[in-house]
Design a protein around this motif. Structure first.
Motif, PDB file in Angstrom:
ATOM      1  N   SER A   1      49.091  -4.599  41.462  1.00  0.00           N
ATOM      2  CA  SER A   1      47.977  -5.172  40.751  1.00  0.00           C
ATOM      3  C   SER A   1      46.483  -4.618  40.977  1.00  0.00           C
ATOM      4  O   SER A   1      45.628  -4.722  40.182  1.00  0.00           O
ATOM      5  CB  SER A   1      47.959  -6.717  41.106  1.00  0.00           C
ATOM      6  OG  SER A   1      47.415  -6.905  42.423  1.00  0.00           O
TER       7      SER A   1
ATOM      8  N   LEU B   1      48.685   1.696  32.856  1.00  0.00           N
ATOM      9  CA  LEU B   1      48.821   0.640  32.268  1.00  0.00           C
ATOM     10  C   LEU B   1      48.496   0.452  30.736  1.00  0.00           C
ATOM     11  O   LEU B   1      49.162  -0.300  29.879  1.00  0.00           O
ATOM     12  CB  LEU B   1      47.844  -0.741  33.057  1.00  0.00           C
ATOM     13  CG  LEU B   1      47.716  -1.924  32.442  1.00  0.00           C
ATOM     14  CD1 LEU B   1      48.892  -2.602  32.447  1.00  0.00           C
ATOM     15  CD2 LEU B   1      46.709  -2.475  33.338  1.00  0.00           C
TER      16      LEU B   1
ATOM     17  N   GLU C   1      49.543  -8.763  34.131  1.00  0.00           N
ATOM     18  CA  GLU C   1      48.682  -7.363  34.885  1.00  0.00           C
ATOM     19  C   GLU C   1      47.339  -7.084  33.820  1.00  0.00           C
ATOM     20  O   GLU C   1      46.317  -6.927  34.194  1.00  0.00           O
ATOM     21  CB  GLU C   1      49.549  -5.972  34.945  1.00  0.00           C
ATOM     22  CG  GLU C   1      48.918  -5.063  35.642  1.00  0.00           C
ATOM     23  CD  GLU C   1      49.762  -3.757  36.047  1.00  0.00           C
ATOM     24  OE1 GLU C   1      49.165  -2.880  36.696  1.00  0.00           O
ATOM     25  OE2 GLU C   1      50.903  -3.823  35.443  1.00  0.00           O
TER      26      GLU C   1
END
Length: 279
Positions: A8, A20, A37
Motif C-alpha cells: 500500500s 498503479l 489501493e
C-alpha cells in the motif's frame, strides 16, 4: 513467517505510482471507485497537499481533486517523475482557484493571462480611504445650503458636457441642430446599453430605425458613427481616429481642438444631411 513489504506504500514512490496509475487505466471505467489501493492513494494525496491547499486558502480535498484530474492523464503516467508533474498541476489549479475566488469569476477565466493584472474584489467599506477619495461625484458638502435655486442650477457632468459639445460640433459643421441632438443622444443611449463601444458601433450601423428616426441617408449615418464613436480597429485605439469625438471630449480635449482636426471636420462636414433629409 518473513515480513512482507507493505504494497500500500508503493504509490509513494514515482515508479510505484506509475504502476498503479497504469493498472487503473487498463482496468477501465469504475476502477478508481472499486480499487482499495486507489482509495488509499487519494487519502494519501489529500494529506500530502494539505499545506499547499491551506497556503491558497482552500480545502485539502480541492487539492486532491486537482491531483485526481492530473493522475488520469497520459502525461502523468508517462512522466519521468509523476509526483512532480502532479504537484505542479495541483499548484497551478490552486492558484487559479484562489484567483477565481478573489476576482469573483470562474476558474477558467482566472487562468487567462488578461486577468492576471486585476486585483481581488474589495468592498469600499473595507478600505482605509473614504469613498470620497475615489471620485469627485461622491463628494457632498454637508454644510452647503440647498434651496430651490440651487436644486434647479444643475452643473453639467463631464458626460453631459461632452454630449453638448458633440452636438455643437455637428451644428457648427452644417448639421441641423435638431438632427444633431437627436442623433448624438440616440447614439449615447445605445452606447450605454452595449457591452463595448465596438459592439455598439456595429449594432448602430445596422440600425434602420435610427436612420428612419433621423431621416438621413446611410452615408451620413455611417460617417456620423465613425466620427462620434471612432474606428473600432484595435490598431487605431490610441489615435484620434480610433477614439472618436465623444471619447476625445470625455478625456478633456476641448471643442476648439476638434475643430482644428481637418480630417474630422471634412468627415462630419461632408456627411451633413440636406435640410430636406434627402436619401
Amino acid at each position: 513467517m518473513a515480513d512482507q513489504p507493505d504494497s500500500s506504500l508503493a504509490f509513494k514512490t514515482s515508479e510505484g505510482l506509475r504502476a498503479l496509475l497504469i493498472r487503473l487505466h487498463r482496468e477501465g471505467e469504475g476502477a478508481w471507485r472499486r480499487d482499495p489501493e486507489a482509495t488509499a492513494l487519494m487519502e494519501y494525496t489529500a494529506a500530502r497537499y494539505v499545506a499547499l491547499a491551506r497556503k491558497h486558502g482552500l480545502d485539502q480535498w480541492e487539492a486532491a481533486g486537482a491531483a485526481f484530474d492530473a493522475m488520469r492523464t497520459p502525461a502523468v503516467r508517462n512522466a519521468n517523475d509523476p509526483w512532480a508533474v502532479i504537484t505542479r498541476a495541483v499548484q497551478v489549479t490552486l492558484i487559479a482557484e484562489e484567483r477565481a475566488n478573489g476576482l469573483l469569476c470562474s476558474t477558467h477565466q482566472a487562468r487567462r493571462p488578461q486577468y492576471s493584472s486585476f486585483h481581488d474584489a474589495e468592498r469600499f467599506s473595507d478600505r482605509e480611504n473614504p469613498l470620497t477619495d475615489y471620485h469627485a461625484a461622491f463628494r457632498v458638502n454637508p454644510n452647503s445650503e440647498i434651496d430651490d435655486n440651487t436644486m434647479n442650477d444643475e452643473r453639467p457632468t463631464g458626460i453631459v458636457r461632452a454630449v453638448e459639445d458633440a452636438i455643437a460640433l455637428l451644428s457648427l459643421l452644417g448639421w441641423p441642430e435638431r438632427t444633431a441632438r437627436t442623433a448624438v443622444e440616440y447614439i449615447c443611449m445605445r452606447l450605454s446599453e452595449a457591452p463595448s463601444r465596438a459592439s455598439a458601433a456595429e449594432s448602430l450601423r445596422r440600425d434602420l430605425h435610427a436612420r428612419a428616426l433621423l431621416d438621413i441617408p446611410s452615408t451620413s449615418w455611417h460617417s456620423l458613427l465613425r466620427a462620434i464613436l471612432g474606428n473600432p480597429d484595435p490598431d487605431q485605439t490610441h489615435t484620434a481616429v480610433g477614439r472618436g469625438v465623444l471619447l476625445r471630449l470625455l478625456i478633456g480635449e476641448p471643442l476648439r481642438s476638434l475643430l482644428t482636426d481637418d480630417d474630422l471636420v471634412l468627415l462630419v462636414g461632408l456627411a451633413a444631411p440636406t435640410p430636406a433629409g434627402a436619401r
